[in-house]
Structures are given as structure tokens and as C-alpha cells.
Design an enzyme around this catalytic site. Structure first.
Site, mmCIF file in Angstrom:
data_model
loop_
_atom_site.group_PDB
_atom_site.id
_atom_site.type_symbol
_atom_site.label_atom_id
_atom_site.label_comp_id
_atom_site.label_asym_id
_atom_site.label_seq_id
_atom_site.Cartn_x
_atom_site.Cartn_y
_atom_site.Cartn_z
ATOM 1 N N ARG A 195 2.535 -2.903 -0.362
ATOM 2 C CA ARG A 195 2.282 -4.239 -0.907
ATOM 3 C C ARG A 195 2.602 -4.225 -2.406
ATOM 4 O O ARG A 195 2.375 -3.214 -3.087
ATOM 5 C CB ARG A 195 0.811 -4.633 -0.729
ATOM 6 C CG ARG A 195 0.447 -5.064 0.667
ATOM 7 C CD ARG A 195 1.116 -6.379 1.097
ATOM 8 N NE ARG A 195 0.728 -6.769 2.442
ATOM 9 C CZ ARG A 195 1.439 -6.547 3.550
ATOM 10 N NH1 ARG A 195 2.613 -5.937 3.478
ATOM 11 N NH2 ARG A 195 1.003 -6.965 4.724
ATOM 12 N N HIS B 76 11.225 -7.470 1.128
ATOM 13 C CA HIS B 76 10.135 -7.299 2.089
ATOM 14 C C HIS B 76 10.688 -7.267 3.535
ATOM 15 O O HIS B 76 10.336 -8.096 4.371
ATOM 16 C CB HIS B 76 9.090 -8.422 1.943
ATOM 17 C CG HIS B 76 7.759 -8.050 2.543
ATOM 18 N ND1 HIS B 76 6.562 -8.468 2.034
ATOM 19 C CD2 HIS B 76 7.439 -7.284 3.626
ATOM 20 C CE1 HIS B 76 5.572 -7.993 2.768
ATOM 21 N NE2 HIS B 76 6.080 -7.261 3.745
HETATM 22 P P1 NAP Z 1 -3.126 2.176 8.760
HETATM 23 O O1 NAP Z 1 -2.709 2.681 10.095
HETATM 24 O O2 NAP Z 1 -4.383 1.395 8.638
HETATM 25 O O3 NAP Z 1 -3.189 3.443 7.792
HETATM 26 C C1 NAP Z 1 -3.618 3.354 6.466
HETATM 27 C C2 NAP Z 1 -3.651 4.723 5.852
HETATM 28 O O4 NAP Z 1 -4.018 4.587 4.468
HETATM 29 C C3 NAP Z 1 -4.719 5.630 6.498
HETATM 30 O O5 NAP Z 1 -4.258 6.959 6.548
HETATM 31 C C4 NAP Z 1 -5.886 5.516 5.504
HETATM 32 O O6 NAP Z 1 -6.748 6.629 5.476
HETATM 33 C C5 NAP Z 1 -5.135 5.417 4.193
HETATM 34 N N1 NAP Z 1 -5.977 4.832 3.162
HETATM 35 C C6 NAP Z 1 -6.596 3.630 3.152
HETATM 36 N N2 NAP Z 1 -7.318 3.462 2.028
HETATM 37 C C7 NAP Z 1 -7.175 4.609 1.323
HETATM 38 C C8 NAP Z 1 -7.695 5.064 0.088
HETATM 39 N N3 NAP Z 1 -8.537 4.324 -0.641
HETATM 40 N N4 NAP Z 1 -7.331 6.301 -0.345
HETATM 41 C C9 NAP Z 1 -6.515 7.071 0.401
HETATM 42 N N5 NAP Z 1 -5.984 6.701 1.591
HETATM 43 C C10 NAP Z 1 -6.315 5.475 2.045
HETATM 44 O O7 NAP Z 1 -2.003 1.275 8.099
HETATM 45 P P2 NAP Z 1 -0.448 1.205 8.528
HETATM 46 O O8 NAP Z 1 -0.311 0.537 9.836
HETATM 47 O O9 NAP Z 1 0.149 2.562 8.376
HETATM 48 O O10 NAP Z 1 0.129 0.173 7.431
HETATM 49 C C11 NAP Z 1 -0.013 0.395 6.038
HETATM 50 C C12 NAP Z 1 0.412 -0.840 5.267
HETATM 51 O O11 NAP Z 1 1.828 -0.978 5.273
HETATM 52 C C13 NAP Z 1 -0.061 -2.181 5.819
HETATM 53 O O12 NAP Z 1 -1.401 -2.441 5.472
HETATM 54 C C14 NAP Z 1 0.900 -3.159 5.184
HETATM 55 O O13 NAP Z 1 0.384 -3.625 3.948
HETATM 56 C C15 NAP Z 1 2.143 -2.312 4.907
HETATM 57 N N6 NAP Z 1 3.315 -2.780 5.703
HETATM 58 C C16 NAP Z 1 4.447 -3.153 5.066
HETATM 59 C C17 NAP Z 1 5.542 -3.562 5.811
HETATM 60 C C18 NAP Z 1 6.844 -3.945 5.155
HETATM 61 O O14 NAP Z 1 7.729 -4.486 5.831
HETATM 62 N N7 NAP Z 1 7.046 -3.677 3.892
HETATM 63 C C19 NAP Z 1 5.473 -3.594 7.219
HETATM 64 C C20 NAP Z 1 4.299 -3.201 7.826
HETATM 65 C C21 NAP Z 1 3.209 -2.786 7.063
HETATM 66 P P3 NAP Z 1 -7.617 7.042 6.793
HETATM 67 O O15 NAP Z 1 -6.592 7.575 7.756
HETATM 68 O O16 NAP Z 1 -8.523 8.082 6.300
HETATM 69 O O17 NAP Z 1 -8.282 5.784 7.265
HETATM 70 C C1 GLV Z 2 4.350 -6.612 6.786
HETATM 71 O O1 GLV Z 2 4.337 -6.601 5.606
HETATM 72 C C2 GLV Z 2 3.236 -6.298 7.619
HETATM 73 O O2 GLV Z 2 2.110 -6.164 7.118
HETATM 74 O O3 GLV Z 2 3.450 -6.203 8.848
#
Ligand code: NAP
Ligand code: GLV
Length: 309
Positions: free
Chosen positions: A224, A272
Site C-alpha cells: 500500500r 497498482h
Molecule cells: P496476509 O496473508 O494477511 O499476510 C500479512 C503478513 O504480514 C503476515 O505474515 C503478517 O504476520 C505480517 N504482518 C502484519 N502486520 C505486521 C507487523 N506489524 N509486523 C510484521 N509483520 C506483520 O496478507 P497478504 O494476503 O499476503 O496481503 C498483503 C497485502 O498486500 C494486502 O493487505 C494488500 O494491501 C496488498 N496487496 C496488494 C496488491 C497489489 O496489486 N499491489 C494485491 C493484493 C494485495 P503474521 O503472519 O504473523 O500474521
Molecule cells: C489489491 O490491492 C488488493 O488488496 O487486492
């Protein structure tokens, strides 16, 4: 009872088509044509008008059109007791891993420099960095971070990760918690941000973080825009401490025309697009969640509102 699609900046036609293909009897409405508010039980949303979600007295679930839920949680008027669900989709996971791999390889193979050389018709060989000598540190070892880590490892990169709670990913050095952050950063030649946006991670890509990275480190932010303190990145690039950055997300989207990132020679901007939601692949899980909610079951992929992800 009905499902409401509330995503004013997203074209609804394809969503309506693919959701109805899952259930031809689906009572699906598209905001602002809601019909009676008390008939809405499930809202599918992306960047909704703040304050709108509290208007539906029988709402049981708010479902994000993406992986992130920060756009929902930023609403100060969220209805209490309503569960919030996110997407989890293997195609989106693969798309993100491809994006991260592409960004890492463009850096290690020096494609950004070759592109600038080409504009100047300059013939200059540049030796690539060898994966074995590049340490990629991934912030966030969740659905996206863990998969990107595995893929980079397969290509021979040294990969590490940092998460809130301890994780085990085969072949990857994993750190957890704020106390381990410094050690994690100190070894990362390439820093990848795949964290959710929460109170704890807002502004985490700042000058303090950059100073702890090795000289010449490269930044990739596909999470983000609010993770990054933009002025701190510009300062770290100008001082030469960071060698470059690849950014997919921004504080203001679309990135304003006057923004310095557009023309910075060491920044690659993508709009994005690292991992786009495809209604075709996610419609089944959304309709399944709707059915679960209607039959009194908890939806899948519910987030923890306190944690913020
Ligand atoms: P997720 O499965 O919820 O994983 C989040 C990871 O971040 C987990 O390992 C979590 O730790 C860690 N985390 C959270 N808070 C933390 C902190 N304070 N300190 C250290 N580590 C922390 O999320 P995801 O599905 O991988 O997605 C991540 C993000 O990518 C989304 O929230 C979204 O904003 C972004 N995204 C972007 C796009 C794009 O097109 N650019 C697309 C999709 C998603 P734990 O494992 O210990 O809980
Ligand atoms: C994209 O940014 C998502 O959160 O899926």
C-alpha cells in the site's frame, strides 16, 4: 435478502455477470440502486463512500473485492458486529509472485539502467548481480509474501522474511516482531513490502528503516502507498544509500501528474497492477461466502478487526 455491490470506481458489468453465473437466482444490487436497506445482508465493497455501510440494519458481512481490507477499516462508522472478509485467490498470489520476481530480476539484471542507456543510444555492458549474492528480505510472510519467497528461493536468491509472529518457510530465514526488524533489515539487499496496511505498519518504509539497510539496497513496494514515507525515499535515493525502487502503490492513486516519482530516474512506477482481482476466479468464493452467511455460518477468510488484517 440480497447482496449489494458497492464499488463506485469499479465497473460492475463483469462482476454482475460472473456473480450471477454462480447463482442465476442471486438477488444482486449495484449501489446506489440498493432497494430497501433492510434487505441487504452482504456487501461486496472496494473504496466505498465512508459512512455508507452503517445504513443497512440486517448486514451480516462486508466482503472486500481485494486481499486488503484497509479501505474498509478506514471507515469511522463501521457497523458493529458485522464480519469483514477478504479474498484469498491462488491466481492473485501467483500474479503477485510474478510481479515481485520481475521487479527483482529487472534490478539484478540492471534493466532500468539499460533502458536509460537505450534512450541515450549508449552501448554499455553491465554485469548482472548473481542471485546467490543477492539477499531479498520480504516484509510480510502471509499469502503473498510466503509464495514470493518460495519462488525467489527456487531461482537461487537468498531469501529472508519478517512477520508479526514466527513463521517457518522452507529454505528461508525468518524473523518475527519489532525487536528482530533491525537484524532482518541489516542483511536485505532488496527489501520487498507485502504487509497489510495497519496502525503498526503505516509509514514503516521510512528513513529509519532505509538507514538500516545495506548501502545500495533496492526497494519494492507492492502493498500500500501509505506504507511509504515518500520524502524519505526520495532523500535515500538522492543520497545514494538506496539504489532504486519499484513501486506499484501510492498514497494518492492515480499518481498525480506532477508527482516526482513519475520522472525519477531510479524509480519504476506501475499503476497498482501487481495483482489484479479477476471476477472470473473469485466469484465462486464470494457466492459461497454469501451462502454461508445466509445459512448462519461464519464466512471464510474473516479478518481480525483489532489486528487490522
Ligand atoms: P496476509 O496473508 O494477511 O499476510 C500479512 C503478513 O504480514 C503476515 O505474515 C503478517 O504476520 C505480517 N504482518 C502484519 N502486520 C505486521 C507487523 N506489524 N509486523 C510484521 N509483520 C506483520 O496478507 P497478504 O494476503 O499476503 O496481503 C498483503 C497485502 O498486500 C494486502 O493487505 C494488500 O494491501 C496488498 N496487496 C496488494 C496488491 C497489489 O496489486 N499491489 C494485491 C493484493 C494485495 P503474521 O503472519 O504473523 O500474521
Ligand atoms: C489489491 O490491492 C488488493 O488488496 O487486492
Amino acid at each position: 435478502m440480497a447482496m449489494l455491490f458497492m464499488a463506485p470506481k469499479v465497473r460492475s458489468d463483469s462482476w454482475v455477470k460472473h456473480l450471477r453465473a454462480q447463482d442465476c437466482g442471486l438477488d444482486l444490487r449495484v449501489w446506489p440502486e440498493t432497494g430497501p436497506a433492510d434487505e441487504i445482508e452482504f456487501i461486496l465493497c472496494w473504496k466505498h463512500p465512508l459512512g455508507e455501510l452503517k445504513k443497512y440494519p440486517n448486514l451480516k458481512c462486508i466482503a472486500s473485492l481485494g486481499f486488503g481490507v484497509d479501505h474498509i477499516l478506514r471507515d469511522p462508522d463501521l457497523p458493529p458486529g458485522v464480519s469483514i472478509a477478504r479474498l484469498v485467490d491462488e491466481f492473485m498470489v501467483h500474479a503477485m509472485s510474478e510481479y515481485i520476481l520481475t521487479a527483482v530480476l529487472c534490478h539484478t539484471r540492471q534493466f532500468d539502467r539499460f533502458q536509460q542507456d537505450q534512450f541515450q543510444k549508449k552501448w554499455q555492458t553491465r554485469r548482472p548481480l548473481r542471485p546467490q549474492n543477492v539477499r531479498v528480505g520480504i516484509m510480510g510472510l502471509g499469502h503473498l509474501g510466503a509464495d514470493a519467497a518460495r519462488l525467489l528461493r527456487l531461482l537461487g536468491f537468498q531469501v529472508s522474511g519478517w512477520s508479526r509472529t514466527p513463521k517457518h518457510v522452507e529454505g528461508i530465514t525468518a524473523w518475527a516482531g519489532p525487536d528482530a526488524m533491525e537484524e532482518f533489515l541489516a542483511q536485505a539487499n532488496v527489501l520487498v513490502c507485502l504487509l497489510p496496511l495497519t496502525r503498526a505498519t503505516q509509514g514503516i518504509l521510512n528513513s529509519r528503516t532505509f538507514t538500516r539497510l545495506p548501502e545500495g539496497a533496492y526497494l519494492i513496494n507492492a502493498a500500500r502507498g501509505e506504507h511509504l514515507v515518500e520524502a524519505d525515499l526520495l532523500a535515500a535515493l538522492d543520497s545514494g544509500h538506496l539504489s532504486g525502487a519499484c513501486l506499484d502503490v501510492f498514497r494518492e492513486e492515480p499518481l498525480p501528474e506532477s508527482h516526482p516519482f513519475w520522472s525519477h530516474p531510479r524509480i519504476t512506477v506501475t499503476p497498482h497492477s501487481a495483482s489484479l482481482t479477476d471476477p472470473r476466479t473469485v466469484a465462486p468464493q464470494i457466492v459461497e461466502n454469501y451462502r454461508r452467511v445466509r445459512s448462519g455460518l461464519a464466512p471464510r477468510h474473516v479478518i481480525d478487526i483489532e489486528k487490522g488484517y
